[in-house]
Design a protein around this motif. Structure first.
Motif, PDB file in Angstrom:
ATOM      1  N   PHE A  11       0.835  -1.198   0.000  1.00  0.00           N
ATOM      2  CA  PHE A  11       0.000   0.000   0.000  1.00  0.00           C
ATOM      3  C   PHE A  11       0.870   1.249   0.000  1.00  0.00           C
ATOM      4  CE2 PHE A  11       0.706  -1.252   4.388  1.00  0.00           C
ATOM      5  CZ  PHE A  11       0.955  -0.057   5.062  1.00  0.00           C
ATOM      6  N   VAL A  12       0.226   2.354  -0.329  1.00  0.00           N
ATOM      7  CA  VAL A  12       0.837   3.680  -0.322  1.00  0.00           C
ATOM      8  C   VAL A  12       0.075   4.507   0.699  1.00  0.00           C
ATOM      9  CG1 VAL A  12       1.259   5.765  -1.681  1.00  0.00           C
ATOM     10  CG2 VAL A  12       1.452   3.510  -2.763  1.00  0.00           C
ATOM     11  N   ILE A  13       0.760   5.323   1.507  1.00  0.00           N
ATOM     12  CA  ILE A  13       0.041   6.213   2.415  1.00  0.00           C
ATOM     13  C   ILE A  13       0.152   7.645   1.903  1.00  0.00           C
ATOM     14  CG2 ILE A  13       0.307   4.708   4.399  1.00  0.00           C
ATOM     15  CD1 ILE A  13       2.463   6.517   5.474  1.00  0.00           C
ATOM     16  N   ALA A  14      -0.958   8.367   2.022  1.00  0.00           N
ATOM     17  CA  ALA A  14      -1.008   9.725   1.499  1.00  0.00           C
ATOM     18  C   ALA A  14      -1.667  10.646   2.512  1.00  0.00           C
ATOM     19  CB  ALA A  14      -1.784   9.750   0.182  1.00  0.00           C
ATOM     20  N   GLY A  15      -1.340  11.906   2.445  1.00  0.00           N
ATOM     21  CA  GLY A  15      -1.918  12.906   3.339  1.00  0.00           C
ATOM     22  C   GLY A  15      -1.476  14.298   2.939  1.00  0.00           C
ATOM     23  N   ARG A  16      -1.933  15.278   3.696  1.00  0.00           N
ATOM     24  CA  ARG A  16      -1.680  16.669   3.316  1.00  0.00           C
ATOM     25  C   ARG A  16      -0.342  17.200   3.794  1.00  0.00           C
ATOM     26  NH1 ARG A  16      -6.669  19.135   6.124  1.00  0.00           N
ATOM     27  NH2 ARG A  16      -6.609  17.156   7.239  1.00  0.00           N
ATOM     28  N   PRO A  44      -6.622  20.393  -5.667  1.00  0.00           N
ATOM     29  CA  PRO A  44      -6.893  19.220  -6.514  1.00  0.00           C
ATOM     30  C   PRO A  44      -5.750  18.809  -7.430  1.00  0.00           C
ATOM     31  CG  PRO A  44      -8.819  20.629  -6.416  1.00  0.00           C
ATOM     32  CD  PRO A  44      -7.712  21.381  -5.732  1.00  0.00           C
ATOM     33  N   ASP A  45      -4.927  19.758  -7.866  1.00  0.00           N
ATOM     34  CA  ASP A  45      -3.803  19.398  -8.743  1.00  0.00           C
ATOM     35  C   ASP A  45      -2.830  18.457  -8.054  1.00  0.00           C
ATOM     36  OD1 ASP A  45      -4.877  20.957 -10.722  1.00  0.00           O
ATOM     37  OD2 ASP A  45      -3.520  22.651 -10.436  1.00  0.00           O
ATOM     38  N   SER A  46      -2.791  18.495  -6.710  1.00  0.00           N
ATOM     39  CA  SER A  46      -1.855  17.639  -5.980  1.00  0.00           C
ATOM     40  C   SER A  46      -2.332  16.193  -5.897  1.00  0.00           C
ATOM     41  CB  SER A  46      -1.652  18.178  -4.559  1.00  0.00           C
ATOM     42  OG  SER A  46      -2.817  17.965  -3.761  1.00  0.00           O
ATOM     43  N   LEU A  47      -3.585  15.915  -6.298  1.00  0.00           N
ATOM     44  CA  LEU A  47      -4.148  14.575  -6.152  1.00  0.00           C
ATOM     45  C   LEU A  47      -3.664  13.601  -7.213  1.00  0.00           C
ATOM     46  CD1 LEU A  47      -7.854  15.454  -5.241  1.00  0.00           C
ATOM     47  CD2 LEU A  47      -5.954  14.936  -3.695  1.00  0.00           C
ATOM     48  N   ALA A  48      -3.037  14.104  -8.272  1.00  0.00           N
ATOM     49  CA  ALA A  48      -2.577  13.214  -9.345  1.00  0.00           C
ATOM     50  C   ALA A  48      -1.631  12.147  -8.817  1.00  0.00           C
ATOM     51  CB  ALA A  48      -1.901  14.037 -10.438  1.00  0.00           C
ATOM     52  N   GLY A  49      -0.877  12.471  -7.757  1.00  0.00           N
ATOM     53  CA  GLY A  49       0.082  11.519  -7.208  1.00  0.00           C
ATOM     54  C   GLY A  49      -0.571  10.313  -6.558  1.00  0.00           C
ATOM     55  N   LEU A  50      -1.902  10.363  -6.335  1.00  0.00           N
ATOM     56  CA  LEU A  50      -2.601   9.234  -5.738  1.00  0.00           C
ATOM     57  C   LEU A  50      -2.866   8.112  -6.734  1.00  0.00           C
ATOM     58  CD1 LEU A  50      -5.368  11.066  -3.644  1.00  0.00           C
ATOM     59  CD2 LEU A  50      -3.218  10.097  -2.793  1.00  0.00           C
ATOM     60  N   PHE A  51      -2.730   8.407  -8.014  1.00  0.00           N
ATOM     61  CA  PHE A  51      -3.226   7.482  -9.031  1.00  0.00           C
ATOM     62  C   PHE A  51      -2.120   6.938  -9.929  1.00  0.00           C
ATOM     63  CE2 PHE A  51      -6.574  10.514  -7.924  1.00  0.00           C
ATOM     64  CZ  PHE A  51      -7.507   9.642  -7.398  1.00  0.00           C
ATOM     65  N   GLY A  52      -1.013   6.545  -9.291  1.00  0.00           N
ATOM     66  CA  GLY A  52       0.053   5.920 -10.049  1.00  0.00           C
ATOM     67  C   GLY A  52      -0.358   4.527 -10.508  1.00  0.00           C
ATOM     68  N   GLU A  54       0.669   1.721  -9.748  1.00  0.00           N
ATOM     69  CA  GLU A  54       0.686   0.686  -8.712  1.00  0.00           C
ATOM     70  C   GLU A  54      -0.543   0.747  -7.804  1.00  0.00           C
ATOM     71  OE1 GLU A  54       2.627   4.221  -6.576  1.00  0.00           O
ATOM     72  OE2 GLU A  54       2.129   3.540  -8.592  1.00  0.00           O
ATOM     73  N   VAL A  55      -1.400   1.764  -7.968  1.00  0.00           N
ATOM     74  CA  VAL A  55      -2.549   1.953  -7.086  1.00  0.00           C
ATOM     75  C   VAL A  55      -3.786   1.329  -7.711  1.00  0.00           C
ATOM     76  CG1 VAL A  55      -4.028   3.642  -5.937  1.00  0.00           C
ATOM     77  CG2 VAL A  55      -1.565   4.064  -6.100  1.00  0.00           C
ATOM     78  N   GLY A  56      -4.375   0.337  -6.996  1.00  0.00           N
ATOM     79  CA  GLY A  56      -5.544  -0.361  -7.522  1.00  0.00           C
ATOM     80  C   GLY A  56      -6.849   0.084  -6.910  1.00  0.00           C
ATOM     81  N   VAL A  57      -6.814   0.718  -5.722  1.00  0.00           N
ATOM     82  CA  VAL A  57      -8.022   1.194  -5.058  1.00  0.00           C
ATOM     83  C   VAL A  57      -7.624   2.285  -4.069  1.00  0.00           C
ATOM     84  CG1 VAL A  57      -7.895  -0.601  -3.282  1.00  0.00           C
ATOM     85  CG2 VAL A  57     -10.069   0.527  -3.722  1.00  0.00           C
ATOM     86  N   ILE A  58      -8.494   3.272  -3.904  1.00  0.00           N
ATOM     87  CA  ILE A  58      -8.278   4.358  -2.954  1.00  0.00           C
ATOM     88  C   ILE A  58      -9.163   4.123  -1.732  1.00  0.00           C
ATOM     89  CG2 ILE A  58      -8.606   6.826  -2.515  1.00  0.00           C
ATOM     90  CD1 ILE A  58      -6.275   6.384  -4.326  1.00  0.00           C
ATOM     91  N   PRO A  82     -11.084   2.435  -8.566  1.00  0.00           N
ATOM     92  CA  PRO A  82     -12.110   2.172  -7.550  1.00  0.00           C
ATOM     93  C   PRO A  82     -11.820   2.933  -6.258  1.00  0.00           C
ATOM     94  CG  PRO A  82     -11.474   0.143  -8.628  1.00  0.00           C
ATOM     95  CD  PRO A  82     -10.499   1.184  -9.100  1.00  0.00           C
ATOM     96  N   TYR A  83     -12.890   3.369  -5.603  1.00  0.00           N
ATOM     97  CA  TYR A  83     -12.760   4.260  -4.449  1.00  0.00           C
ATOM     98  C   TYR A  83     -13.708   3.808  -3.358  1.00  0.00           C
ATOM     99  CZ  TYR A  83     -13.776   8.513  -1.695  1.00  0.00           C
ATOM    100  OH  TYR A  83     -13.986   9.416  -0.675  1.00  0.00           O
ATOM    101  N   LEU A  84     -13.260   3.888  -2.095  1.00  0.00           N
ATOM    102  CA  LEU A  84     -14.175   3.716  -0.964  1.00  0.00           C
ATOM    103  C   LEU A  84     -13.745   4.641   0.161  1.00  0.00           C
ATOM    104  CD1 LEU A  84     -12.882   1.753   1.531  1.00  0.00           C
ATOM    105  CD2 LEU A  84     -13.103   0.057  -0.264  1.00  0.00           C
ATOM    106  N   ASP A  85     -14.704   5.033   0.998  1.00  0.00           N
ATOM    107  CA  ASP A  85     -14.373   5.878   2.147  1.00  0.00           C
ATOM    108  C   ASP A  85     -15.214   5.483   3.348  1.00  0.00           C
ATOM    109  OD1 ASP A  85     -16.843   7.372   2.243  1.00  0.00           O
ATOM    110  OD2 ASP A  85     -16.114   8.739   0.703  1.00  0.00           O
ATOM    111  N   ILE A  86     -14.976   6.159   4.472  1.00  0.00           N
ATOM    112  CA  ILE A  86     -15.621   5.777   5.739  1.00  0.00           C
ATOM    113  C   ILE A  86     -16.509   6.898   6.269  1.00  0.00           C
ATOM    114  CG2 ILE A  86     -13.782   4.169   6.346  1.00  0.00           C
ATOM    115  CD1 ILE A  86     -12.698   6.341   8.282  1.00  0.00           C
ATOM    116  N   THR A  87     -17.036   7.722   5.380  1.00  0.00           N
ATOM    117  CA  THR A  87     -17.843   8.841   5.840  1.00  0.00           C
ATOM    118  C   THR A  87     -19.051   8.398   6.659  1.00  0.00           C
ATOM    119  OG1 THR A  87     -19.002  10.849   5.159  1.00  0.00           O
ATOM    120  CG2 THR A  87     -19.324   8.920   3.780  1.00  0.00           C
ATOM    121  N   GLY A  88     -19.439   9.238   7.612  1.00  0.00           N
ATOM    122  CA  GLY A  88     -20.687   9.076   8.330  1.00  0.00           C
ATOM    123  C   GLY A  88     -21.569  10.296   8.137  1.00  0.00           C
TER     124      GLY A  88
END
Length: 344
Positions: A11-16, A44-52, A54-58, A82-88
């Motif tokens: 996995f890859v870890i990402a954050g601000r 939003p321009d910084s988000l491109a690095g999330l989608f290399g 090697e990344v199969g799901v966010i 593919p994307y999933l999150d934990i929003t409530g």
């Protein structure tokens, strides 16, 4: 991340913030083979690095999602990842469905918001309860959690959600309702017992009518009797009070200690009713925070399976994306139990 590490999944870890990412990398004892990515949803321009490649799901865990979630959903759909999150946050969930479902369908991208403990368990339970009863007069769910401090993200998300009108599903159409404005007495399993539960804007009222023929959907959260009465009296003021409360809590909000979270208990009830029958599903378990990691990791692994790619794209609820029984059976190894009862 600890769960992905336990399962030996790359996995890859990402954050601000790179400094905080490096500190987290060290705290978790991750090897140098685990890459870091700096990505800010507000840029939003910084988000491109999330989608290399090697990344199969966010897996997105950054809340409040009303503020930080939408740019990541949009970027994932554009990238076809593919994307999933934990929003409530119910309002965020409804907005994502409204704005991005068609784009996700056209792009063949599966997006599963609200796949954390709060919504995934009730979604799976309600869907199981509804099996074989369609068309349905009503589905209701109720959640009880043993007293344990909510995480900082959950606390802030709760105040964010209470500051908005809640979406309800009444007589086959969407309506708006204030949290705490109605209540019901629910017989939970031990140690909770019979508890008052107040109407709360959870995800079922948004997701279930999209794929189940149901006239009414209601979701409740167990509270003490005095709290239920107070919420009934002051529910019209919640949008204002929540903003004040959120501002006061934000500098003091802290997540629970691991040893405290491990002792927590929870229960979920879901009842579906047709004109002639009713069916109830009861779920029980421990440690809601660890369970979120178990749920999201399992869901991500399903999304990486070759067969999953044949699933039609769109914004899906957990029970649309994943088989309810398969999900709950998997969670059995982490202490989750469920039972189904029927009556005419």
């Amino acid at each position: 991340m600890q769960e992905l590490k336990r399962l030996s999944r790359p996995f890859v870890i990402a954050g601000r913030d790179r400094t905080r990412l490096e500190a987290l990398h060290k705290e978790l004892g991750l090897s140098q083979s685990v890459p870091l990515r700096v990505a800010d949803p507000l840029q939003p321009d910084s988000l491109a690095g999330l989608f290399g490649p090697e990344v199969g799901v966010i897996i997105n865990c950054v809340g409040p999602f009303t503020r930080f979630g939408e740019p990541v959903v949009k970027a994932a759909i554009m990238a076809g990842v593919p994307y999933l999150d934990i929003t409530g946050e119910q309002g965020y969930l409804a907005r994502i469905i409204s704005l991005y479902d068609e784009a996700a369908r056209q792009n063949g991208t599966v997006v599963v918001p609200a796949c954390g403990v709060e919504y995934a368990l009730t979604n799976w339970a309600a869907t199981l309860a509804a099996e074989g009863l369609e068309p349905l007069e009503e589905i209701w769910t109720a959640t009880a959690v043993q007293a344990v401090r909510a995480s900082r993200g959950t606390q802030l998300s709760l105040f964010e959600a209470l500051g908005q009108p809640g979406i309800s599903w009444q007589d086959g159409k969407r309506a708006y309702k204030v949290a705490g404005s109605s209540r019901r007495l629910v017989d939970f399993p031990a140690p909770f017992g019979s508890r008052w539960a107040v109407w709360t804007p959870f995800g079922e009222t948004v997701t279930l009518p999209r794929y189940l023929p149901v006239k009414n959907v209601n979701s409740y959260l167990a509270v003490g009797g005095l709290v239920a009465t107070a919420l009934g009296l002051f529910s019209p003021l919640l949008p204002v009070l929540s903003k004040i409360g959120g501002a006061l809590v934000k500098p003091m909000a802290r997540s629970p200690k691991p040893e405290t979270a491990e002792k927590s208990r929870w229960a979920v009830m879901a009842e579906a009713r047709s004109a002639t029958r009713r069916q109830t599903v009861t779920l029980e378990g421990r440690n809601v925070y660890q369970l979120t990691a178990n749920i999201t990791t399992w869901a991500a692994m399903q999304m990486l399976e070759p067969g999953f790619k044949t699933k039609a794209g769109g914004i899906l609820g957990p029970a649309q994306a994943f088989d309810s029984r398969a999900a709950l059976d998997y969670l059995g190894q982490f202490g989750v139990s469920y039972r189904i009862t029927s009556e005419s």
